[in-house]
Enzyme design. Structure first.
Site, PDB file in Angstrom:
ATOM      1  N   ASP A   1       0.798  -1.232   0.000  1.00  0.00           N
ATOM      2  CA  ASP A   1       0.000   0.000   0.000  1.00  0.00           C
ATOM      3  C   ASP A   1       0.833   1.287   0.000  1.00  0.00           C
ATOM      4  OD1 ASP A   1      -1.948  -1.912   0.209  1.00  0.00           O
ATOM      5  OD2 ASP A   1      -2.815  -1.208   2.093  1.00  0.00           O
TER       6      ASP A   1
ATOM      7  N   HIS B   1     -17.676   1.911   0.215  1.00  0.00           N
ATOM      8  CA  HIS B   1     -17.079   0.841   1.024  1.00  0.00           C
ATOM      9  C   HIS B   1     -17.487   0.899   2.494  1.00  0.00           C
ATOM     10  CE1 HIS B   1     -13.656  -1.675   2.680  1.00  0.00           C
ATOM     11  NE2 HIS B   1     -14.182  -2.433   1.746  1.00  0.00           N
TER      12      HIS B   1
ATOM     13  N   LYS C   1      -6.832  -5.135  -3.066  1.00  0.00           N
ATOM     14  CA  LYS C   1      -7.568  -5.691  -1.934  1.00  0.00           C
ATOM     15  C   LYS C   1      -8.523  -4.656  -1.374  1.00  0.00           C
ATOM     16  CE  LYS C   1      -3.846  -4.451   1.192  1.00  0.00           C
ATOM     17  NZ  LYS C   1      -4.596  -3.407   1.897  1.00  0.00           N
TER      18      LYS C   1
ATOM     19  N   HIS D   1     -10.668   0.540  -2.785  1.00  0.00           N
ATOM     20  CA  HIS D   1     -12.043   0.500  -2.273  1.00  0.00           C
ATOM     21  C   HIS D   1     -13.057   1.148  -3.215  1.00  0.00           C
ATOM     22  CE1 HIS D   1     -10.374  -0.786   1.505  1.00  0.00           C
ATOM     23  NE2 HIS D   1      -9.825   0.378   1.793  1.00  0.00           N
TER      24      HIS D   1
ATOM     25  N   ASP E   1      -4.471  -0.900  -1.870  1.00  0.00           N
ATOM     26  CA  ASP E   1      -5.780  -0.784  -1.223  1.00  0.00           C
ATOM     27  C   ASP E   1      -6.718  -0.172  -2.265  1.00  0.00           C
ATOM     28  OD1 ASP E   1      -6.761  -1.399   1.432  1.00  0.00           O
ATOM     29  OD2 ASP E   1      -6.997   0.747   1.828  1.00  0.00           O
TER      30      ASP E   1
ATOM     31  N   CYS F   1      -1.923  -2.806   7.547  1.00  0.00           N
ATOM     32  CA  CYS F   1      -1.769  -3.713   6.406  1.00  0.00           C
ATOM     33  C   CYS F   1      -0.441  -4.465   6.391  1.00  0.00           C
ATOM     34  CB  CYS F   1      -2.040  -2.968   5.116  1.00  0.00           C
ATOM     35  SG  CYS F   1      -3.790  -2.506   5.005  1.00  0.00           S
TER      36      CYS F   1
ATOM     37  N   HIS G   1     -10.619   6.767   1.721  1.00  0.00           N
ATOM     38  CA  HIS G   1      -9.246   6.652   1.205  1.00  0.00           C
ATOM     39  C   HIS G   1      -9.185   5.616   0.097  1.00  0.00           C
ATOM     40  CE1 HIS G   1      -9.545   3.354   4.107  1.00  0.00           C
ATOM     41  NE2 HIS G   1      -8.633   2.734   3.372  1.00  0.00           N
TER      42      HIS G   1
HETATM   43  C1  VGL Z   1      -4.776   0.431   5.732  1.00  0.00           C
HETATM   44  C2  VGL Z   1      -6.435   1.144   7.134  1.00  0.00           C
HETATM   45  C3  VGL Z   1      -7.363   1.030   6.134  1.00  0.00           C
HETATM   46  C4  VGL Z   1      -3.320   0.138   5.529  1.00  0.00           C
HETATM   47  C5  VGL Z   1      -5.689   0.310   4.706  1.00  0.00           C
HETATM   48  O1  VGL Z   1      -2.839   0.122   4.382  1.00  0.00           O
HETATM   49  O2  VGL Z   1      -2.635  -0.103   6.551  1.00  0.00           O
HETATM   50  N1  VGL Z   1      -5.151   0.836   6.938  1.00  0.00           N
HETATM   51  N2  VGL Z   1      -6.977   0.615   4.918  1.00  0.00           N
HETATM   52 ZN    ZN Z   2      -8.332   0.684   3.310  1.00  0.00          ZN
END
Ligand code: VGL
Ligand code: ZN
Length: 212
Positions: free
Chosen positions: A17, A61, A115, A57, A55, A160, A90
């Protein structure tokens, strides 16, 4: 990772990410999130096998506080698969917030795993979604490639990266997290908890200057 170019390269770098959404100015900014980019760029050339995660979404979401009237970011709610932290919007699919940082020099990456793309389910882990059942297919992909050792970096250390590291261990991989190539959210002690959980699971904690 010391045998780049040879037949038996059993190591891979997993870049989690490394997206604008988790960097200053992003939807869910992580302090100094962009500081990981030069560190990743220093280590990535040493890996023949590089995998990225993203990430990804939909706008509606379930993890977005904005989609739960009356709820605020960083509160938690109960969902069918368990407790869910509500996040600021996000990494919405197709937006700049979801794009990988353009300063990353990882053109030799072989796979991008997206994901969190199902409306009703989050996925911190690159391996198994939040119901702890649905797999992304990554473990099978790595296994089919003969990869047994993973080096993790990216954002966020305590979400993550940690969830991915723990699931990688559960799937039987050797796992090291490159600490200085990560940055954390640190929500209510989550960073200390993540390091403790990773240590207990046999995840090694290493520095980019000392990768072995
Ligand atoms: C993440 C919170 C929500 C991450 C992703 O990449 O750590 N944290 N979505
Ligand atoms: Zn996320």
């Amino acid at each position: 990772m010391h045998n780049r170019g040879m037949e038996q390269d059993t190591s891979a770098l997993l870049v989690v990410d490394a997206q604008y959404g988790f960097m200053p100015g992003g939807g869910l900014p992580v302090a100094e999130g962009d500081a990981i980019v030069p560190v990743i760029n220093r280590v990535a050339p040493r890996f023949a096998n590089v995998v990225l995660t993203q990430d990804w979404h939909p706008a509606d979401h379930v993890s977005f506080a904005a989609n739960h009237p009356g709820r605020a970011p960083f509160e938690t709610i109960a969902l069918p698969y368990g407790e869910q932290v509500l996040w600021p919007v996000h990494c919405v699919q197709g937006t700049r917030d979801a794009a990988l940082h353009e300063g990353l020099r990882v053109d030799h990456a072989q796979l991008i795993v997206r994901k969190g793309f199902r409306q009703g389910m989050d996925s911190y882990s690159a391996f198994v979604e939040a119901d702890r059942r649905t797999t992304t297919g990554l473990a099978a992909w790595l296994g089919a490639r003969g990869i047994t050792r993973l080096w993790l970096c990216g954002l966020a250390t305590d979400y993550c990266v940690a969830w991915s590291a723990l699931d990688a261990r559960a799937a039987g991989f050797e796992v090291a997290v490159i600490e200085d190539a990560c940055r954390a959210i640190d929500l209510d002690g989550s960073l200390a908890r993540a390091w403790a959980d990773m240590a207990a699971a046999g995840v090694r904690r290493v520095h980019s200057g000392n990768l072995h």
